[in-house]
Scaffold this motif. Sequence first.
Motif, PDB file in Angstrom:
ATOM      1  N   ALA A   9      35.222  50.973  48.431  1.00  0.00           N
ATOM      2  CA  ALA A   9      35.445  50.661  47.141  1.00  0.00           C
ATOM      3  C   ALA A   9      36.534  49.693  46.986  1.00  0.00           C
ATOM      4  O   ALA A   9      36.247  48.657  46.158  1.00  0.00           O
ATOM      5  CB  ALA A   9      35.760  52.034  46.477  1.00  0.00           C
ATOM      6  N   VAL A  10      37.691  49.533  47.806  1.00  0.00           N
ATOM      7  CA  VAL A  10      38.634  48.595  47.701  1.00  0.00           C
ATOM      8  C   VAL A  10      38.277  47.187  48.147  1.00  0.00           C
ATOM      9  O   VAL A  10      38.342  46.222  47.556  1.00  0.00           O
ATOM     10  CB  VAL A  10      39.888  49.241  48.497  1.00  0.00           C
ATOM     11  N   VAL A  11      37.439  47.320  49.156  1.00  0.00           N
ATOM     12  CA  VAL A  11      36.757  46.038  50.028  1.00  0.00           C
ATOM     13  C   VAL A  11      35.761  45.608  48.834  1.00  0.00           C
ATOM     14  O   VAL A  11      35.808  44.103  48.423  1.00  0.00           O
ATOM     15  CB  VAL A  11      36.214  46.263  51.226  1.00  0.00           C
ATOM     16  N   SER A  12      35.096  46.167  48.200  1.00  0.00           N
ATOM     17  CA  SER A  12      34.078  45.765  47.323  1.00  0.00           C
ATOM     18  C   SER A  12      34.703  45.152  45.963  1.00  0.00           C
ATOM     19  O   SER A  12      34.520  44.173  45.512  1.00  0.00           O
ATOM     20  CB  SER A  12      33.181  46.893  46.900  1.00  0.00           C
ATOM     21  N   GLY A  18      36.704  37.679  44.629  1.00  0.00           N
ATOM     22  CA  GLY A  18      36.637  36.711  45.327  1.00  0.00           C
ATOM     23  C   GLY A  18      37.635  36.843  46.717  1.00  0.00           C
ATOM     24  O   GLY A  18      38.046  35.625  47.054  1.00  0.00           O
ATOM     25  N   TYR A  19      37.964  37.857  46.802  1.00  0.00           N
ATOM     26  CA  TYR A  19      38.944  37.820  48.171  1.00  0.00           C
ATOM     27  C   TYR A  19      38.458  38.661  49.164  1.00  0.00           C
ATOM     28  O   TYR A  19      37.546  39.509  49.047  1.00  0.00           O
ATOM     29  CB  TYR A  19      40.254  38.695  47.829  1.00  0.00           C
ATOM     30  N   ALA A  20      38.841  38.276  50.422  1.00  0.00           N
ATOM     31  CA  ALA A  20      38.617  39.192  51.527  1.00  0.00           C
ATOM     32  C   ALA A  20      39.954  39.779  52.131  1.00  0.00           C
ATOM     33  O   ALA A  20      40.821  39.268  51.816  1.00  0.00           O
ATOM     34  CB  ALA A  20      37.957  38.403  52.836  1.00  0.00           C
ATOM     35  N   ILE A  21      40.015  41.036  52.537  1.00  0.00           N
ATOM     36  CA  ILE A  21      41.106  41.763  52.879  1.00  0.00           C
ATOM     37  C   ILE A  21      41.387  41.935  54.505  1.00  0.00           C
ATOM     38  O   ILE A  21      40.228  42.170  55.126  1.00  0.00           O
ATOM     39  CB  ILE A  21      41.307  43.095  52.325  1.00  0.00           C
ATOM     40  N   TYR A  56      44.792  49.695  41.851  1.00  0.00           N
ATOM     41  CA  TYR A  56      45.376  49.872  43.296  1.00  0.00           C
ATOM     42  C   TYR A  56      45.247  48.436  44.063  1.00  0.00           C
ATOM     43  O   TYR A  56      46.261  47.912  44.696  1.00  0.00           O
ATOM     44  CB  TYR A  56      44.723  50.886  44.061  1.00  0.00           C
ATOM     45  N   LEU A  57      43.989  47.872  43.921  1.00  0.00           N
ATOM     46  CA  LEU A  57      43.988  46.558  44.492  1.00  0.00           C
ATOM     47  C   LEU A  57      45.027  45.513  43.786  1.00  0.00           C
ATOM     48  O   LEU A  57      45.386  44.737  44.711  1.00  0.00           O
ATOM     49  CB  LEU A  57      42.594  46.053  44.234  1.00  0.00           C
ATOM     50  N   ARG A  58      45.150  45.495  42.717  1.00  0.00           N
ATOM     51  CA  ARG A  58      46.354  44.452  42.142  1.00  0.00           C
ATOM     52  C   ARG A  58      47.665  44.916  42.880  1.00  0.00           C
ATOM     53  O   ARG A  58      48.354  43.870  43.104  1.00  0.00           O
ATOM     54  CB  ARG A  58      46.364  44.958  40.394  1.00  0.00           C
ATOM     55  N   ARG A  63      51.971  43.623  46.635  1.00  0.00           N
ATOM     56  CA  ARG A  63      52.794  43.928  47.993  1.00  0.00           C
ATOM     57  C   ARG A  63      52.542  43.232  49.297  1.00  0.00           C
ATOM     58  O   ARG A  63      53.317  42.772  50.009  1.00  0.00           O
ATOM     59  CB  ARG A  63      52.650  45.466  48.277  1.00  0.00           C
ATOM     60  N   ALA A  64      51.272  42.877  49.466  1.00  0.00           N
ATOM     61  CA  ALA A  64      50.926  42.186  50.731  1.00  0.00           C
ATOM     62  C   ALA A  64      49.901  40.857  50.289  1.00  0.00           C
ATOM     63  O   ALA A  64      48.887  40.932  50.981  1.00  0.00           O
ATOM     64  CB  ALA A  64      50.110  43.030  51.442  1.00  0.00           C
ATOM     65  N   PRO A  65      50.330  39.957  49.491  1.00  0.00           N
ATOM     66  CA  PRO A  65      49.513  38.840  49.144  1.00  0.00           C
ATOM     67  C   PRO A  65      48.928  38.030  50.432  1.00  0.00           C
ATOM     68  O   PRO A  65      47.835  37.567  50.700  1.00  0.00           O
ATOM     69  CB  PRO A  65      50.523  37.814  48.536  1.00  0.00           C
ATOM     70  N   SER A  66      49.717  37.890  51.602  1.00  0.00           N
ATOM     71  CA  SER A  66      49.143  37.223  52.937  1.00  0.00           C
ATOM     72  C   SER A  66      48.147  38.179  53.515  1.00  0.00           C
ATOM     73  O   SER A  66      47.395  37.555  54.268  1.00  0.00           O
ATOM     74  CB  SER A  66      50.399  37.264  53.809  1.00  0.00           C
TER      75      SER A  66
END
Length: 120
Positions: A9-12, A18-21, A56-58, A63-66
């Motif tokens: 769900a977080v990845v989706s 428009g992001y990949a983790i 949570y994603l925000r 916390r970890a923008p990189s």
Amino acid sequence: MTTDSIEDAVVSAARSKGYAINSTTMATVAVDLAGSKLDGELIAVPGKGSLSVQDYLRDLHDRAPSGFSRLQQPDKPDDRERTISEMRRKRPLDSGWHARHAKATGITKTMMDEIARNRA
């Protein structure tokens, strides 16, 4: 629901923005949400209450923008990434090419004319 479904769900949600983790940040997701349950769009964190996947994603991005990278849109190439055909179109034809073009005949002449039109 398992932690895998929460991670999915977080990845989706990230992809929809428009992001990949990356894998390191996904490890953080696993640790943060261990023991949690997914209830629709809400993540129930044991002993802490519930929050939406988007919230949570925000927070994770703050916390970890990189750990986030922009997804490449197939129909919109990144300005830094140009295809070979785009590079060829922008490169001027040299004098040797023009000399061969002047002597060419038949199908070769037709193809060289098309190349010249595409690069103009």
